[in-house]
Write a protein that holds these residues in place. Structure first.
Motif, PDB file in Angstrom:
ATOM      1  N   VAL A 252       0.836  -1.195   0.077  1.00 30.38           N
ATOM      2  CA  VAL A 252      -0.167   0.144  -0.056  1.00 30.38           C
ATOM      3  C   VAL A 252       0.891   0.949  -0.227  1.00 30.38           C
ATOM      4  O   VAL A 252       2.113   1.173   0.414  1.00 30.38           O
ATOM      5  CB  VAL A 252      -0.933   0.010   1.301  1.00 30.38           C
ATOM      6  CG1 VAL A 252      -1.962  -1.296   1.261  1.00 30.38           C
ATOM      7  CG2 VAL A 252      -0.065   0.112   2.508  1.00 30.38           C
ATOM      8  N   SER A 253       0.306   2.484  -0.380  1.00 30.28           N
ATOM      9  CA  SER A 253       1.169   3.620  -0.294  1.00 30.28           C
ATOM     10  C   SER A 253       1.195   4.052   0.877  1.00 30.28           C
ATOM     11  O   SER A 253       0.319   4.117   1.990  1.00 30.28           O
ATOM     12  CB  SER A 253       0.291   4.677  -1.052  1.00 30.28           C
ATOM     13  OG  SER A 253       0.860   6.010  -0.897  1.00 30.28           O
ATOM     14  N   TRP A 254       2.223   4.499   1.343  1.00 29.09           N
ATOM     15  CA  TRP A 254       2.474   4.984   2.726  1.00 29.09           C
ATOM     16  C   TRP A 254       2.777   6.523   2.667  1.00 29.09           C
ATOM     17  O   TRP A 254       3.045   7.069   3.922  1.00 29.09           O
ATOM     18  CB  TRP A 254       4.077   4.391   3.156  1.00 29.09           C
ATOM     19  CG  TRP A 254       3.823   3.148   3.460  1.00 29.09           C
ATOM     20  CD1 TRP A 254       3.924   1.921   2.786  1.00 29.09           C
ATOM     21  CD2 TRP A 254       3.298   2.478   5.058  1.00 29.09           C
ATOM     22  NE1 TRP A 254       3.747   0.607   3.465  1.00 29.09           N
ATOM     23  CE2 TRP A 254       3.409   1.038   4.696  1.00 29.09           C
ATOM     24  CE3 TRP A 254       3.178   2.947   6.242  1.00 29.09           C
ATOM     25  CZ2 TRP A 254       2.983   0.050   5.771  1.00 29.09           C
ATOM     26  CZ3 TRP A 254       2.927   2.245   7.092  1.00 29.09           C
ATOM     27  CH2 TRP A 254       2.961   0.870   7.128  1.00 29.09           C
ATOM     28  N   LYS A 255       2.387   7.370   1.735  1.00 27.01           N
ATOM     29  CA  LYS A 255       2.711   8.762   1.765  1.00 27.01           C
ATOM     30  C   LYS A 255       1.846   9.668   2.873  1.00 27.01           C
ATOM     31  O   LYS A 255       2.171  10.633   3.345  1.00 27.01           O
ATOM     32  CB  LYS A 255       2.410   9.334   0.422  1.00 27.01           C
ATOM     33  CG  LYS A 255       1.061   9.261  -0.210  1.00 27.01           C
ATOM     34  CD  LYS A 255       1.081   9.749  -1.687  1.00 27.01           C
ATOM     35  CE  LYS A 255      -0.055   9.365  -2.377  1.00 27.01           C
ATOM     36  NZ  LYS A 255      -0.067   9.948  -3.694  1.00 27.01           N
ATOM     37  N   GLN A 256       0.659   8.705   3.082  1.00 29.95           N
ATOM     38  CA  GLN A 256      -0.305   9.471   4.267  1.00 29.95           C
ATOM     39  C   GLN A 256       0.209   9.346   5.574  1.00 29.95           C
ATOM     40  O   GLN A 256      -0.359   9.976   6.396  1.00 29.95           O
ATOM     41  CB  GLN A 256      -1.762   8.843   3.853  1.00 29.95           C
ATOM     42  CG  GLN A 256      -2.059   9.074   2.652  1.00 29.95           C
ATOM     43  CD  GLN A 256      -2.471  10.648   2.166  1.00 29.95           C
ATOM     44  OE1 GLN A 256      -2.723  11.514   3.222  1.00 29.95           O
ATOM     45  NE2 GLN A 256      -2.346  10.975   0.996  1.00 29.95           N
TER      46      GLN A 256
END
Length: 316
Positions: A252-256
């Motif tokens: 998953v994306s971790w940018k948040q």
């Protein structure tokens, strides 16, 4: 106005107001507007000619009217002009001058022959405040015409676009020095022990569930070998963490959850695991990656170039 300001005051005053308006509305840099734009000098001279001509014509008309008056009319005119201002507060005197109102006892001199239902019409002059405002609108209109239609002044749309372009330049300058606006294109490999230690802490808190504490891989791929699914350079690893892995089956994306400057640290720490060969490591996945000169290390995260939030994805 003639009663309180002689002609040698009125003409320079009006000319000065017109010139001041031109200097205010026309952007001429360090030079006076009429020097930067010679046509404005012609416009100023034309305006001066007009107000002098109006003074001459007005004085001539007044003299002609005075000659046509009978002695009784002339005497009555002088009496009305010399009526004292009501001995009241200063603002009442000011209002009398601005409205040029006549006292009640002088109204019969202003009555016209128009009458309806007992209401009579008075032949009052236009109030001075209205006349001054009208002259002001004429001056404003001439200046407006000169600035926006003759000299290419910026309208609201052009001013907005210029301000937006200037703001965009400021944003770009800010991005160059803002550590939490890193993009994959600007990120560099960190090698300082403090940065790698910070990256390890982030890795231990977020990544060990899928990649194991030693990076050998579990649900996620092995991070210690030479094979990578989405690229093994610092930019690719950073982008994978930011944006996430492959659709439907990748990380998953971790940018948040993790800011870009910290993603740079964890990506650098992951690359430091290369060749550690942990026990029971997961089988290699993806393609073999060979390092290129683009993977140049950077001494510290604080010196890393800044950019806007970029993609992150699974480290493999």
């Amino acid at each position: 106005m003639k009663k309180y300001f002689p002609v040698y005051v009125r003409v320079p005053l009006l000319f000065g107001l017109f010139y001041g308006a031109i200097e205010f509305f026309v952007d001429s840099g360090d030079k006076p507007a009429f020097i930067e734009y010679p046509s404005l000098g012609i416009l100023l001279m034309l305006f001066l000619f007009v107000i002098i001509a109006l003074e001459i014509v007005g004085n001539a008309a007044t003299q002609i009217v005075d000659r046509l008056m009978s002695p009784e009319e002339r005497e009555e005119k002088e009496r009305l002009e010399n009526l004292p201002v009501t001995e009241a507060a200063w603002y009442k005197k000011l209002m009398t001058r601005l409205t040029k109102s006549k006292p009640m006892e002088a109204e019969q001199e202003l009555e016209l022959n128009h009458e309806y239902d007992g209401i009579k019409e008075l032949d009052n002059d236009l109030p001075p405040w209205w006349v001054y405002l009208f002259y002001g609108t004429i001056i404003f209109g001439v200046v407006y015409l000169g600035k926006y239609h003759l000299f290419g002044g910026d309208n609201q749309d052009a001013e907005f676009k210029k301000e937006m372009a200037s703001a965009q330049l400021q944003i770009e300058e800010y991005k160059k020095t803002a550590p939490d606006l890193l993009t994959a294109e600007q990120v560099t490999l960190l090698t300082e022990p403090a940065d790698l230690a910070a990256g390890k802490t982030i890795f231990d808190n977020n990544c060990v569930a899928c990649h194991r504490a030693d990076g050998g891989g579990g649900i996620g791929p092995n991070l210690t070998d030479e094979y990578w699914i989405l690229g093994g350079d610092i930019k690719s690893v950073f982008n994978t963490i930011m944006e996430g892995g492959r659709d439907g089956k990748g990380m998953v994306s971790w940018k948040q959850q993790i800011k870009p400057s910290d993603i740079q640290k964890v990506a650098s720490y992951i690359l430091s695991l290369q060749g550690t060969n942990p026990a029971d490591a997961k089988a290699a996945e993806g393609d073999k990656y060979e390092a290129v000169e683009a993977d140049a290390p950077q001494t510290s995260a604080e010196e890393a170039p800044a950019a806007e939030t970029a993609p992150e994805e699974s480290t493999k």
